[in-house]
Each structure stands twice: as structure tokens, then as C-alpha cells.
Design an enzyme around this catalytic site. Structure first.
Site, PDB file in Angstrom:
ATOM      1  N   THR A   1      -0.416   6.987   8.870  1.00 32.41           N
ATOM      2  CA  THR A   1      -0.885   8.155   9.750  1.00 32.41           C
ATOM      3  C   THR A   1      -2.371   8.415   9.272  1.00 32.41           C
ATOM      4  O   THR A   1      -3.098   8.808  10.240  1.00 32.41           O
ATOM      5  CB  THR A   1      -0.415   9.056   8.831  1.00 32.41           C
ATOM      6  OG1 THR A   1       1.100   8.835   8.413  1.00 32.41           O
ATOM      7  CG2 THR A   1      -0.058  10.521   9.515  1.00 32.41           C
TER       8      THR A   1
ATOM      9  N   GLU B   1       8.817  11.953  -1.595  1.00 34.44           N
ATOM     10  CA  GLU B   1       8.141  13.262  -2.449  1.00 34.44           C
ATOM     11  C   GLU B   1       8.982  13.609  -3.199  1.00 34.44           C
ATOM     12  O   GLU B   1       8.478  14.294  -4.361  1.00 34.44           O
ATOM     13  CB  GLU B   1       6.849  13.784  -1.498  1.00 34.44           C
ATOM     14  CG  GLU B   1       6.052  12.660  -0.779  1.00 34.44           C
ATOM     15  CD  GLU B   1       4.771  12.838  -1.556  1.00 34.44           C
ATOM     16  OE1 GLU B   1       4.014  13.761  -1.958  1.00 34.44           O
ATOM     17  OE2 GLU B   1       4.199  11.379  -1.548  1.00 34.44           O
TER      18      GLU B   1
ATOM     19  N   GLY C   1       1.833  13.250   8.110  1.00 35.45           N
ATOM     20  CA  GLY C   1       2.961  13.392   9.309  1.00 35.45           C
ATOM     21  C   GLY C   1       3.158  13.821  10.315  1.00 35.45           C
ATOM     22  O   GLY C   1       3.027  13.399  11.538  1.00 35.45           O
TER      23      GLY C   1
ATOM     24  N   HIS D   1       5.981   5.299   2.128  1.00 38.29           N
ATOM     25  CA  HIS D   1       6.495   5.801   1.085  1.00 38.29           C
ATOM     26  C   HIS D   1       7.913   5.380   1.546  1.00 38.29           C
ATOM     27  O   HIS D   1       8.462   4.839   0.809  1.00 38.29           O
ATOM     28  CB  HIS D   1       6.159   6.480   1.776  1.00 38.29           C
ATOM     29  CG  HIS D   1       5.482   7.728   1.263  1.00 38.29           C
ATOM     30  ND1 HIS D   1       4.162   7.679   1.713  1.00 38.29           N
ATOM     31  CD2 HIS D   1       5.635   9.595   0.621  1.00 38.29           C
ATOM     32  CE1 HIS D   1       3.582   8.839   1.931  1.00 38.29           C
ATOM     33  NE2 HIS D   1       4.394   9.471   0.655  1.00 38.29           N
TER      34      HIS D   1
ATOM     35  N   ASP E   1      -4.262   7.019  -0.207  1.00 41.22           N
ATOM     36  CA  ASP E   1      -3.046   7.747   1.132  1.00 41.22           C
ATOM     37  C   ASP E   1      -2.881   9.687   0.595  1.00 41.22           C
ATOM     38  O   ASP E   1      -3.403   9.937  -0.171  1.00 41.22           O
ATOM     39  CB  ASP E   1      -1.945   7.035  -0.015  1.00 41.22           C
ATOM     40  CG  ASP E   1      -0.507   7.746   0.860  1.00 41.22           C
ATOM     41  OD1 ASP E   1      -0.844   7.713   2.346  1.00 41.22           O
ATOM     42  OD2 ASP E   1       0.996   7.411   0.428  1.00 41.22           O
ATOM     43  N   SER E   2      -2.010   9.979   1.349  1.00 42.43           N
ATOM     44  CA  SER E   2      -1.865  11.409   1.119  1.00 42.43           C
ATOM     45  C   SER E   2      -1.742  11.653   0.302  1.00 42.43           C
ATOM     46  O   SER E   2      -0.892  12.137  -0.314  1.00 42.43           O
ATOM     47  CB  SER E   2      -0.674  11.451   2.516  1.00 42.43           C
ATOM     48  OG  SER E   2       0.332  10.971   2.916  1.00 42.43           O
TER      49      SER E   2
ATOM     50  N   CYS F   1       5.503   3.198   7.069  1.00 42.13           N
ATOM     51  CA  CYS F   1       4.608   3.900   6.971  1.00 42.13           C
ATOM     52  C   CYS F   1       4.997   3.507   4.987  1.00 42.13           C
ATOM     53  O   CYS F   1       5.897   2.315   5.046  1.00 42.13           O
ATOM     54  CB  CYS F   1       6.114   5.079   6.551  1.00 42.13           C
ATOM     55  SG  CYS F   1       5.520   6.444   5.294  1.00 42.13           S
TER      56      CYS F   1
HETATM   57  N1  DGL Z   1       2.034   7.035   3.174  1.00 46.58           N
HETATM   58  C1  DGL Z   1       1.729   8.027   4.697  1.00 46.58           C
HETATM   59  C2  DGL Z   1       2.295   6.927   6.025  1.00 46.58           C
HETATM   60  O1  DGL Z   1       2.050   5.316   5.765  1.00 46.58           O
HETATM   61  C3  DGL Z   1       2.274   8.916   5.669  1.00 46.58           C
HETATM   62  C4  DGL Z   1       3.198  10.054   4.246  1.00 46.58           C
HETATM   63  C5  DGL Z   1       2.534  11.325   4.639  1.00 46.58           C
HETATM   64  O2  DGL Z   1       3.109  11.877   6.338  1.00 46.58           O
HETATM   65  O3  DGL Z   1       1.493  12.093   4.268  1.00 46.58           O
HETATM   66  O4  DGL Z   1       2.125   7.111   6.871  1.00 46.58           O
END
Ligand code: DGL
Length: 277
Positions: A77, A160, A45, A196, A12-13, A194
């Protein structure tokens, strides 16, 4: 099990993919895992297609260096902007026996059995919404479903920065839910597109009308991976099984460890800082 069996890679990012990792580990507790968070460059994102693709490919290559025969992009993303190109253009040249899987398809498959009136909303990052991936994938499986999409650019930064339980979070959670429901007041099912967003679940549930079903994707992704391993015995045998999990981050290891506590119950995790290029 192969002599050179290796862990499953999860990418993941940032920290969001930990919500997916947790569910995957519940479904497949014996497998070994390596989680990679590109925390130094999160969020993805709001980044362009090209950049998300480049960063994601670097992460996949790094997880392949760890030996991972299968990598889950636990990031919508990255799944939206990079998965197809990696599967079609990069993987055949790197190693056609390995697999890179995303989170959008398993989530979309679940929608059909949840919505009753076929009005569905998708909440996701700007990048995922701009890619149109959810409406396109939903249309392939369920052409009769009407999809409304809402970007929530403040939600990932709130998580975050550990502000997801603050008053400021309530404001932004309500704002994007209201904007989604203005597009289609008949929505009966909302997808948290997402990884998060499960961290904001309490607030989202609070502002979402109670008759609306909320789909968080962790269980669906985990179930889909178990199903995949069950159907692909060759891949099943390439996964090492001691129930371990290591963490790689592009940020400082201490920082990762303390923030990962939000997502994981175990505070004594094995974290290593790496550079992606
Ligand atoms: N967790 C990521 C997702 O599912 C995105 C988070 C980001 O913007 O880096 O899209």
C-alpha cells in the site's frame, strides 16, 4: 565498511512487513536492521493517498534519523501510494545519497517467469488495487499479460486481530478468491500483493485451484535487495554488519512483542515505542 555504517530500515503499516524482513534476513544475515511498524495507525489499506503518503514519509524520515542509508517499504500500500512521490519529490531534498525501495517492482519482475498462459490475478488491499500499480507495472514489462485485480479488505484485519486461522477467515479467504476467479477463470498465477497475506497462505492454498501458482513476494524482494547491494558497492559499505535487528512500533512495545511472535521465531526481541509526526 564506513565508520558510520548503519542498519537497513524496513517499514510496514503493521506486522505484515515482518514476512519480508524474515526473508531479507535469510538472504543477508550479516546486516543490521531496524524494523518500524506503524501499528497504532494500521491498516493503511483503506486510507486515502494523501494520508498514506504523509504517514509513510514520516516513517521514512524516522528511519533516516536512525541512520539507515536504505529503507525498504515492506508494504504494498505504501509502495503503491507513496514510493514514487518520496523518491522523486522528497528524497532529493532530504538526502539524495539514500535510497527508498518498494516491494511491487521486484514482485512484478517475477511474474513473467511464472505464468504460462499470461492470465494473472492480483490480490491486495483496497488502496493497492485502487492505485492500479500492479496492472501498470505489469503492462510496462509484460504488455501481453491480462491482469485481474481483487481487493481483499477483510484479510489484513483478520491477520492483525489474530483471526487468520479461524472459521471466519476461511469464509473471507474463499469469498475473494471466488470473486477473482469469476473475473477470469483462466488465471494460472496469483500474486499475493500484500505483505500480510503470507500469514493466510494455508487458507489461500486450500481454496485456490491446485493448478494455480501463488506468488508470495518475500523471496523476490529479498533477492532484489541482495542484487542491489551487490551492484552498489558504495551502499553495501554503508550498511553495518553485526546481524542485529531492532524493532520500533507506534503501539505499546509489549503488544508488538506478543503479536510479532506470529511472524518471528524469536520472542526475545528488542522493541521500542516511538511517535511518528
Ligand atoms: N501490509 C500492507 C501491504 O502490503 C498493508 C496493510 C494495511 O492495510 O495496512 O499492503
Amino acid at each position: 565498511m564506513h565508520d558510520c555504517a548503519s542498519p537497513i530500515g524496513v517499514f510496514d503499516s503493521g506486522y505484515g512487513g515482518l514476512t519480508i524482513l524474515q526473508k531479507i534476513r535469510q538472504h543477508e544475515p550479516d546486516c543490521d536492521y531496524v524494523y518500524l511498524g506503524d501499528n497504532a495507525r494500521t491498516p493503511y489499506g483503506s486510507r486515502s493517498f494523501e494520508i498514506v503518503y504523509q504517514f509513510t514519509l514520516q516513517a521514512v524520515r524516522r528511519l533516516f534519523e536512525e541512520g539507515c542509508p536504505i529503507v525498504i517499504l515492506a508494504c504494498n500500500t505504501a509502495s503503491a501510494k507513496a514510493l514514487r512521490t518520496i523518491q522523486q519529490c522528497d528524497l532529493p531534498g532530504i538526502d539524495p545519497t539514500r535510497r527508498v525501495l518498494g516491494v511491487i517492482r521486484p514482485t512484478v519482475e517475477a511474474i513473467g517467469s511464472v505464468t504460462r498462459n499470461h492470465h494473472v490475478g492480483v490480490l491486495a488491499t483496497q488502496g493497492t488495487i485502487a492505485s492500479n500499480s500492479y496492472p501498470l507495472e505489469i503492462a510496462k514489462l509484460y504488455p501481453h499479460i491480462r491482469v485481474s485485480s481483487q481487493a481483499c479488505p477483510m484479510w489484513v484485519p483478520l491477520v492483525e486481530n489474530h483471526e487468520h486461522q479461524s472459521l471466519g477467515a476461511s469464509y473471507f479467504v474463499k469469498k475473494y478468491i471466488d470473486e477473482l476467479l469469476q473475473q477470469d477463470p483462466d488465471i494460472d498465477t496469483v500474486v499475493l500483493g500484500c505483505t500480510h497475506y503470507p500469514l493466510l497462505y494455508g487458507e489461500i492454498r486450500r481454496f485456490m485451484p491446485s493448478h494455480i501458482q501463488i506468488i508470495a513476494q518475500g523471496d523476490y524482494v529479498a533477492h532484489s535487495l541482495s542484487d542491489y547491494l551487490h551492484r552498489h558497492q558504495d551502499m553495501h559499505e554503508r550498511i553495518s554488519r553485526q546481524g542485529s535487528c531492532r524493532f520500533l512500533t507506534t503501539e505499546q512495545a509489549d503488544r508488538f512483542r506478543s503479536s510479532a511472535n506470529l511472524f518471528l521465531s524469536d520472542s526475545t526481541i528488542n522493541v521500542e515505542t516511538i511517535t511518528l509526526q
